[in-house]
Every structure is written in C-alpha cells, then in structure tokens.
Write a protein that holds these residues in place. Sequence first.
Motif: not given
Length: 120
Positions: A89, A93, A101, A104, A116
């Motif tokens: 992640r 990013m 996060w 996005r 998530d």
Amino acid sequence: MIKNGIHIGADIIASPMTLIAGVTGGGKSVAQWNIMNSCLARPDKWLLFGIDMKKVELSQLRQYGVAVGTTMEDACDISCFVQKVMMDRYELMERLGINNWEDRSEEHTSELQSPDHLVC
C-alpha cells in the motif's frame, strides 16, 4: 461520547493504529470485542487477524474465518503478512503521490485486492 469531561470514544478509522489501555476491569476487552464485531459485520471493508498467546481470548473468532495465531511462529506469519500488505500500500501511495490511503482514485481502488482496513 464524553463522560465526566473526558472523551471516551473516537472514530478509529482516521487512525493508522489504535492502542487500548486502562486499568483492570476498565472495559478494554469490551472495547476490543466491539471493534472486532464491527469488523466482522463488514467483511468487505475489514481484514481481521488475531494474535492470542494465552489461547483463550480470541479462539471464538476462528468460527468466522479469522486467522488467530497462538504461537510465536503464527504471530510472526501474521505480522509478516500484514507488513507485506502495508508495504504494498505504501508503495502504491508513493507512486500515486498521496499521503492517505482513502485519497486513492477509483481506478486504483482494486489494484490491491485486500480490504481497506486491517485489524490485528
């Protein structure tokens, strides 16, 4: 909620990590179970893991398909998996130039297949 002028609840979604601390009998386990039940109610949003070295606190979670580690090897495997997901992640990013996060774009939402939020 405010009790005696002290905030006793918060939205943990905004926090990358949460620590539950308190005195014996202060409700830490109740808070922990409330968080876990919320995760179990929304499996599309959360990926829940447990590490229970005492082997008695989280064993009930297995009936819901939750990975519960009870040995040092299990704890290491779970921690390494969570770290890999988080590093993937962070790399995404960085590529996208975002710090959160949730920022996005829709086209990148499915790039990483995990839910998530991770709870361990």
